[in-house]
Structures are given as structure tokens and as C-alpha cells.
Design a protein around this motif. Structure first.
Motif, PDB file in Angstrom:
ATOM      1  N   ALA A 113       6.112   5.256  10.747  1.00 29.95           N
ATOM      2  CA  ALA A 113       6.358   5.405   9.461  1.00 29.95           C
ATOM      3  C   ALA A 113       5.197   4.432   8.419  1.00 29.95           C
ATOM      4  CB  ALA A 113       7.725   5.071   9.070  1.00 29.95           C
ATOM      5  N   ALA A 114       5.046   3.396   9.049  1.00 28.14           N
ATOM      6  CA  ALA A 114       3.882   2.667   8.319  1.00 28.14           C
ATOM      7  C   ALA A 114       2.695   3.054   8.435  1.00 28.14           C
ATOM      8  CB  ALA A 114       4.048   0.849   8.925  1.00 28.14           C
ATOM      9  N   LEU A 168      -0.908   3.889   5.611  1.00 29.61           N
ATOM     10  CA  LEU A 168      -2.114   3.466   6.015  1.00 29.61           C
ATOM     11  C   LEU A 168      -3.023   4.556   6.153  1.00 29.61           C
ATOM     12  CD1 LEU A 168      -3.604   1.183   7.298  1.00 29.61           C
ATOM     13  CD2 LEU A 168      -2.678   1.537   9.620  1.00 29.61           C
ATOM     14  N   ALA A 169      -2.679   5.838   6.877  1.00 26.80           N
ATOM     15  CA  ALA A 169      -3.660   6.768   6.801  1.00 26.80           C
ATOM     16  C   ALA A 169      -4.107   7.361   5.418  1.00 26.80           C
ATOM     17  CB  ALA A 169      -2.901   7.703   7.597  1.00 26.80           C
ATOM     18  N   ASP A 170      -3.310   7.267   4.507  1.00 21.69           N
ATOM     19  CA  ASP A 170      -3.627   7.678   3.210  1.00 21.69           C
ATOM     20  C   ASP A 170      -4.613   6.625   2.742  1.00 21.69           C
ATOM     21  OD1 ASP A 170      -2.599   9.451   0.686  1.00 21.69           O
ATOM     22  OD2 ASP A 170      -2.777   7.357   0.172  1.00 21.69           O
ATOM     23  N   PHE A 171      -4.292   5.283   2.837  1.00 21.74           N
ATOM     24  CA  PHE A 171      -5.318   4.150   2.496  1.00 21.74           C
ATOM     25  C   PHE A 171      -6.741   4.658   3.168  1.00 21.74           C
ATOM     26  CE2 PHE A 171      -6.858  -0.337   3.314  1.00 21.74           C
ATOM     27  CZ  PHE A 171      -6.864  -0.605   2.010  1.00 21.74           C
ATOM     28  N   PHE A 172      -6.707   4.710   4.352  1.00 19.22           N
ATOM     29  CA  PHE A 172      -7.922   5.108   4.921  1.00 19.22           C
ATOM     30  C   PHE A 172      -8.697   6.203   4.142  1.00 19.22           C
ATOM     31  CE2 PHE A 172      -6.552   3.119   8.990  1.00 19.22           C
ATOM     32  CZ  PHE A 172      -7.068   1.801   8.595  1.00 19.22           C
ATOM     33  N   ALA A 173      -7.876   7.256   4.083  1.00 13.41           N
ATOM     34  CA  ALA A 173      -8.305   8.580   3.644  1.00 13.41           C
ATOM     35  C   ALA A 173      -9.094   8.544   2.113  1.00 13.41           C
ATOM     36  CB  ALA A 173      -7.266   9.500   3.562  1.00 13.41           C
ATOM     37  N   LEU A 179       0.909  -1.215   0.022  1.00 11.14           N
ATOM     38  CA  LEU A 179       0.069   0.189   0.003  1.00 11.14           C
ATOM     39  C   LEU A 179       0.813   1.154  -0.090  1.00 11.14           C
ATOM     40  CD1 LEU A 179      -2.680  -0.895   2.583  1.00 11.14           C
ATOM     41  CD2 LEU A 179      -2.641  -1.505   0.079  1.00 11.14           C
ATOM     42  N   GLY A 180       2.098   1.139   0.446  1.00 15.74           N
ATOM     43  CA  GLY A 180       3.090   2.288   0.366  1.00 15.74           C
ATOM     44  C   GLY A 180       4.107   1.922   1.433  1.00 15.74           C
ATOM     45  N   VAL A 181       5.130   3.017   1.139  1.00 16.06           N
ATOM     46  CA  VAL A 181       6.474   2.902   2.302  1.00 16.06           C
ATOM     47  C   VAL A 181       6.202   4.182   2.954  1.00 16.06           C
ATOM     48  CG1 VAL A 181       8.819   2.437   2.055  1.00 16.06           C
ATOM     49  CG2 VAL A 181       7.660   1.459   0.295  1.00 16.06           C
ATOM     50  N   GLY A 182       6.448   3.862   4.104  1.00 16.34           N
ATOM     51  CA  GLY A 182       6.641   5.309   5.060  1.00 16.34           C
ATOM     52  C   GLY A 182       7.877   5.320   5.327  1.00 16.34           C
ATOM     53  N   VAL A 183       8.592   6.671   5.416  1.00 12.18           N
ATOM     54  CA  VAL A 183      10.041   6.901   5.924  1.00 12.18           C
ATOM     55  C   VAL A 183      10.112   7.918   6.830  1.00 12.18           C
ATOM     56  CG1 VAL A 183      12.257   7.262   5.064  1.00 12.18           C
ATOM     57  CG2 VAL A 183      10.654   6.108   3.411  1.00 12.18           C
ATOM     58  N   GLY A 184      10.460   7.475   8.092  1.00 12.76           N
ATOM     59  CA  GLY A 184      10.988   8.640   8.986  1.00 12.76           C
ATOM     60  C   GLY A 184      12.361   9.147   9.051  1.00 12.76           C
TER      61      GLY A 184
END
Length: 463
Positions: A397-398, A402-407, A147-152
Motif C-alpha cells: 500500500a505504501a 511512492l510510485a506516484d512520487f516517482f512518476a 507523500l501520500g497514504v496507500g490503502v489496500g
């Protein structure tokens, strides 16, 4: 007018999908009948949305529950296997990459250590690319399921340009680094799988607010305490900071005019007195000796052992104890500024150094913070350690993809936007619940985990 109506209907359907997905994710399993009152949707809307989400493979049955005088009701939940997420923590001692299922249950991880010369941009990008490939392989996951890659990352984020997120990391020598575009070039991912980059302290903050010690709190501060220090400010449930994302740079608050030189080049920054790198420098200046060949984390362990020896017959080292107490005072003073400015209900201290030092300095930090704060805001705040352990930044970061997926209502090919998602309700049930239980508190080891080695000496963990 026709186009406007079509757009309105599409937005309404997306909002309905978002409402059902979030409610099932954080409060599920739940029946169709219970979803109506929980989301405010009509029974017909719930049925339509549930049918759509099930057809998309996002929902699964999770048993039945008896009803009062009627037929048993089928419980639904978001299917953990319906998607995967990757979280990346570009820390100051290592790059950590974790692969999660949709419920944030860990599938695999990779860790690549960094030296003080390890912040070469090309090296970091290669570490992230190698780590992503390693966890996908170790977790036996098709990249199409991502669903995506989050990076901190450490530093200030600027998302205003055409190349995506640009990082200004003064303490690590990064000046306007186009990290997002570099990652898109270096990492082979399916079309539509995006990178979501944010400040590491903010990633930590979102994880603790959603799943850790910040649940149920509207006003909070989450402190990231590692080689340096940063903070995530949460006001009325929303993480502070806009497109030019500087709210995490609390470590560069001036606490001593003409004081110690900070890594950023200025004098007297809070980080120059509280970051673990500065902490070890001050110990050495006072006569302390680091173990030969010790890295930063093991050196902090040695400092703690000197100040708080395990052997009852060994006297505490007064120099080490004094350095720790001074660190606690500066940290408490820095937290008092946040208390006076934002009046939080809760302050949480996380990060590897914060969790390692916390059990030994937390009482003193609380005392100093209260002493330096105004009485009224100090009277409503609690100061504790974070609950998600030393890898909470990767979890945070993950949560970005996930937030974008919900939105976007569970759609994988949504347009680029930055929409906020409210924090979960109290009834959340995800892989993070077992994560907190396994942690057994800050610094605890997890059970049932196997380790291996990936390419280039990468440490891989599969659970």
C-alpha cells in the motif's frame, strides 16, 4: 505551438527527474558520473537534475568512491528523511497502519482488531483515521512531509466516478462504498496529500514484485491467503487490471458446481474451500473443536497444532490432518487454473494464513498444482511463500504513493493520474532489505522493536 513546446519541456524535465530518482532509489548510492550511463542522460542533464533534486532536499551524499587516476567521486542517494509514506491494510481480522520513511524503513505502526461484525464502513473509516493520527504522533512526523497514504482493501475498485475510488466488497457487505471521499472527509491531512486505494492482493503483489520473491520475474502470480483468498496477476512485468479492478477476485472462481456456500452468496467458490474462515468451518463440521474464545488466527494455530503436534508423544489428529490436506488440494487446483491461464514463472503465497499454513501444506500444494496443470506451463513454474512477512500488504500500500512520487519526478503537488512505474532493477537498496533479513522467513518475529498502546486500544509499534 508555444504552449505545446512548454508542455514538452516540462514533461522532459519530469522524465529526467524520474529516471535519476528511480536509479538512485533502487541502485544507489551512485556517483554523478555513473548516473549518465545508467539513465541514458547526458552529463549536463545529470548535473542539472541532481542540482534540482538536491535543492528540493531529495538527495544526500553517501560517501565517496575512488576513481581510476582521478579525483574521488561523491556518491549520492535518495534521502530517506526527505518524505514519509503511510500504508494501510484493511484486512479481514484487523486494520493495520504503518508509517515509513522514504526508503520504506518502518517508523511506527498501529493495529486495530476487527470482529466478524467489524466491516461497518463508518468503523473502518474511523479506524483508519485514528491509526493515521496515531502513527504520525508516535513517529513524531509533521503531516506536511507525507507523500501520500496507500490503502489496500478487499473487493473490486471502480475509479471512474467523480468521488475517487469506490469499493465493491461483496464478501464484506460493501456495495459501491465511496471510500476515498469518506477518508478525505474524515482524515485531516495537508492539501495535496492524496489517498491511493487498491485491492489488497494487488498491493501485496506490488510489494513482492518490487522487493520480495518476485524480483527479476516478468510473469508471476501472488496469492493473498487470509480469511478469503485473492490473487495478483503480473504479465510481462505489469500488474493486470484496469479502472474496474476485478483481477484480484480469483477466490470466487467456481471449483465445485452446487458446492459449499461462499461468503459472496454463490456456491462452490474456491474461497469456500481454502479461505481460513471456511477452513475452520470444515474442521468443526468434521468434529474439530476450536479453543474457547479463540479468534481466527489463534484458531488456525490450534488446527495446525492438532495436525502437527510439537510433542513427540502426541499423535497427529487425523481429522485436522485431512482438513489441511483437502485445503492444500483445493489451493493447488486453484493455482493450476492460474498456471494454465497465465503460464507464470513464479507463484508466491502470502497473507497471514498463507504464511502460517505454508510450511505445513506447501509441498502438497506444489504436488496438487502440478497434477492439475498442463505439463508444459507446470514445467516452468515455481511455487514458494512470499518473503515480506504478514504485513506485506501495508508495504505494498505504501508503494502506491511512492510510485506516484516517482512518476511525477519527485514533485509533491502533481495532478491526479494513474501512471505506471517499472519494477526496480536487481540492485535495489531500501529499508525493505533489512525488513526481509529481520523477518528471517515467513512468520518470524522481528527484533529491536518496542510496543505501546495508543488511543482506543490501538497497538502501536515503534522501531
Amino acid at each position: 505551438m508555444t504552449e505545446r513546446n512548454r508542455r514538452t519541456v516540462r514533461d522532459l524535465r519530469r522524465a529526467n527527474r524520474t529516471a535519476v530518482l528511480q536509479r538512485l532509489y533502487f541502485d544507489g548510492p551512485m556517483s554523478r558520473q555513473a548516473l549518465g550511463p545508467a539513465t541514458g542522460l547526458s552529463s549536463g542533464s545529470v548535473s542539472n537534475v541532481v542540482a534540482e533534486l538536491a535543492e528540493d532536499g531529495l538527495l544526500e551524499e553517501a560517501g565517496v568512491v575512488e576513481s581510476d587516476g582521478g579525483r574521488p567521486r561523491t556518491l549520492l542517494r535518495v534521502a530517506p528523511t526527505s518524505g514519509c509514506l503511510i500504508g494501510v491494510d484493511v484486512g479481514e481480522t484487523r486494520v493495520r497502519i504503518e508509517l515509513f520513511d522514504l526508503a520504506l524503513g518502518e517508523l511506527a505502526r498501529a493495529e486495530l482488531p476487527l470482529t466478524h461484525q467489524g466491516y461497518d464502513v463508518g468503523l473502518i473509516v474511523r479506524h483508519i483515521a485514528d491509526g493515521i493520527a496515531t502513527v504520525l504522533r508516535a513517529g513524531r512526523v509533521d503531516p506536511a512531509r507525507l507523500l501520500g497514504v496507500g490503502v489496500g482493501v478487499p473487493g473490486i475498485l471502480d475509479r471512474g466516478g467523480p468521488d475517487g475510488a469506490v469499493v465493491h466488497g461483496q464478501t464484506i457487505g460493501w456495495h459501491a462504498v465511496p471510500l476515498e471521499s469518506l477518508l478525505r472527509e474524515a482524515v485531516e491531512l495537508p492539501v495535496g496529500v492524496r489517498f491511493f486505494i487498491n485491492n489488497g492482493a494487488k498491493a501485496l503483489g506490488q510489494a513482492e514484485m518490487w522487493f520480495g520473491g518476485g524480483r527479476g520475474v516478468k510473469d508471476a502470480v501472488i496469492v493473498l491467503f487470509g480469511s478469503g483468498v485473492g490473487a495478483c496477476i503480473v504479465t510481462d512485468g505489469a500488474i493486470q487490471g484496469g479502472e474496474r479492478d476485478s483481477a484480484g477476485e480469483w477466490g470466487h472462481l467456481t471449483v465445485s458446481v452446487r458446492g459449499r456456500r461462499c461468503r459472496c452468496g454463490a456456491r462452490g467458490c474456491l474461497e469456500a474451500y481454502t479461505g481460513s474462515e471456511a477452513l475452520l468451518e470444515r474442521w468443526q463440521e468434521a468434529g474439530g473443536r476450536l479453543p474457547a474464545g479463540a479468534d481466527e488466527e489463534s484458531a488456525v494455530t490450534a488446527l495446525i497444532a492438532a495436525a502437527h503436534p510439537q510433542d513427540a508423544g502426541t499423535a497427529p489428529d487425523p481429522v485436522a490432518a485431512a482438513v489441511l490436506d483437502e485445503t492444500a488440494e483445493y489451493l493447488g487446483a486453484g493455482i493450476s487454473d492460474l498456471i494454465n491461464l497465465f503460464s507464470p514463472e513464479r507463484v508466491l503465497i502470502g497473507g497471514w494464513a498463507g504464511l502460517q499454513l505454508g510450511p505445513h501444506i506447501l509441498p502438497a500444494v506444489r504436488s496438487y498444482a502440478a497434477g492439475y496443470s498442463l505439463a508444459h506451463p507446470a514445467g516452468r513454474v515455481t511455487i514458494d511463500l512470499g518473503l515480506l512477512g504478514p504485513d506485506a500488504v501495508t508495504v505494498g500500500a505504501a508503494t502506491l504513493p511512492l510510485a506516484d512520487f516517482f512518476a511525477h519526478g519527485g514533485r509533491r503537488t502533481a495532478p491526479v493520474t494513474e501512471e505506471s512505474v517499472p519494477p526496480p532493477a536487481e540492485g535495489w537498496r531500501t529499508g525493505l532489505e533489512s525488513r526481509v533479513q529481520r523477518e528471517g522467513g515467513p512468520g518470524a518475529n522481528r527484533a529491536g522493536v518496542s510496543w505501546g498502546t495508543g488511543p482506543g486500544g490501538t497497538v502501536v509499534r515503534e522501531g
